[in-house]
Design an enzyme around this catalytic site. Structure first.
Site, PDB file in Angstrom:
ATOM      1  N   THR A 236      -5.055  -5.144  15.060  1.00 29.57           N
ATOM      2  CA  THR A 236      -4.298  -6.279  15.600  1.00 29.57           C
ATOM      3  C   THR A 236      -3.584  -7.010  14.471  1.00 29.57           C
ATOM      4  OG1 THR A 236      -5.930  -6.477  17.348  1.00 29.57           O
ATOM      5  CG2 THR A 236      -4.498  -8.382  16.995  1.00 29.57           C
ATOM      6  N   CYS A 322      -6.756  -9.261 -12.496  1.00 25.74           N
ATOM      7  CA  CYS A 322      -7.920  -8.501 -12.052  1.00 25.74           C
ATOM      8  C   CYS A 322      -8.902  -8.285 -13.194  1.00 25.74           C
ATOM      9  CB  CYS A 322      -7.481  -7.144 -11.500  1.00 25.74           C
ATOM     10  SG  CYS A 322      -5.965  -7.224 -10.544  1.00 25.74           S
TER      11      CYS A 322
END
Ligand code: PMP
Length: 379
Positions: A236, A322
């Site tokens: 969705t 990161c």
């Protein structure tokens, strides 16, 4: 939190106020499932359609070529796995050595599974060796992937030239354009790319929303099965984030030139103010995006400088976010020929349309103070 200055926009950006408003409204009102066949679903579907058009316009694409994903990590995974699935006999992928970890780490994994990976070397500016690319790409290559702009240095890679080399062998081309979209005028139709990834949170939209642009006619097998996104990405739709990305895309398209001029001024101010302190600008001297300044210092360890700046409310990064908390030297700077110690002495300042000249001056002053003799070694 008391953040005084945020200069880490290559890691992520703050929501544009217009985006924040649109996302907040959508969270409350557009709760429908775009697949539902009633008015609540229709409203959500209409909002997704409008956002798709806005996003397509930013990169000169057709709306049907836009696949919404959860972010550029997923887009990169989708591009690479789909290219390998498209031509199962071809078990070879070519990338530059300075790609984002979301690409390189996936390829490390695929290598374990028998895929051959060629990593193209870069020069001292971070520009890939196109002769090496020409030598390794064959009709048996499934994909060439090269980022548009490096996230650590802001250097612009020769994507079009690389795409031409791939096309000459009949090989599809993907670009991770996370740091380029919204910063450079980009027209995917003319780029030679077949696939292009980008992410909402680098252009003042929320995290958790990304795009894979898929050239019309390129058959893309999905990573997540489901009927959404024309069977190319199940699940969705993240309606509020998609709406936010639509607004961010419209803003970026409207303000691209004016933002670039403003941001370059801020960046240049910082670089000239720190000329006496920094040894060099990593990637300086070749075309770069306006917002990134990766400065090489010799007297300090970047991690300590970043920590000290943070204590003063100034947020910057060393190498990629990161790995910002780790002590690992940046793979990008290492690939550019720097020693481990040099790579650990680089600090990345990255600006946005919301950065100001006063902020650049304040950063330069703080860095200068921290670099004073006697202090430098202690930090
Ligand atoms: N590629 C590049 C060049 C990036 O800078 C980033 C974000 N650090 C990504 C991919 C991953 O994007 P996301 O956070 O949306 O997964």
């Amino acid at each position: 939190m008391n953040t005084r200055i945020y200069a880490d926009n290559n890691a992520t950006t703050a929501l544009a106020p217009e985006v924040l408003q649109a996302v907040s409204l959508s969270l409350g009102e557009l709760y429908g499932n775009p697949s539902s066949k009633h008015r609540v679903g229709d409203a959500a579907r209409a909002a997704v359609t409008a956002a798709r058009v806005a996003v397509a316009m930013l990169i000169g694409a057709q709306p049907a070529e836009i696949v919404f994903t959860s972010g550029a990590t997923e887009s990169n995974h989708l591009a690479i796995t789909a290219a390998l699935a498209r031509t199962p006999a071809r078990r070879h992928v070519v990338v530059s050595a300075v790609e984002h970890p979301s690409t390189l780490m996936l390829l490390d994994r695929l290598e374990q599974e028998g895929v051959r990976v060629s990593r193209i070397a870069v020069d001292a500016y971070g520009l890939p060796d196109l002769d090496q690319l020409r030598a390794v790409v064959t009709p048996q290559t499934a994909l060439v992937s090269m980022m548009w702009v490096n996230n650590e240095t802001g250097v612009i890679l020769p994507v079009q030239a690389a795409a031409t080399i791939a096309a000459a062998q009949g090989v599809p081309f993907h670009s991770d354009a996370v740091q380029a979209v919204g910063r450079l005028p980009l027209h995917v139709g003319d780029s030679g790319c077949d696939l292009l990834s980008f992410s909402g949170h680098k252009l003042h939209a929320p995290k958790g929303i990304g795009v894979l642009w898929v050239r019309k006619g390129f058959v893309l097998s999905s990573l997540l099965a489901g009927h959404q996104e024309r069977n190319r990405r199940g699940g969705t739709e993240n309606v509020p984030a998609i709406v936010g990305l639509g607004v961010a895309a419209t803003l970026a398209a409207q303000r691209l030139d004016q933002d670039a001029v403003h941001i370059a001024r801020v960046r240049d101010l910082l670089e000239s103010a720190l000329q006496g302190e920094a040894v060099s600008v990593n990637g300086g001297g070749v075309p770069r995006v306006a917002n990134t300044s990766n400065l090489q210092f010799s007297a300090v360890e970047a991690g300590s400088l970043i920590e000290r700046l943070d204590r003063q409310g100034i947020c910057v990064s060393g190498g990629a976010a990161c790995t910002a908390r780790g002590t690992q030297a940046s793979h990008v700077l290492r690939a550019m020929g720097q020693s481990e110690q040099q790579a650990l002495s680089a600090v990345r300042f990255s600006f946005s349309r919301y950065s100001t000249a006063e902020e650049a001056q304040a950063i330069a002053m703080a860095v200068r103070e921290l670099m004073q003799p006697g202090l430098a070694r202690v930090v």
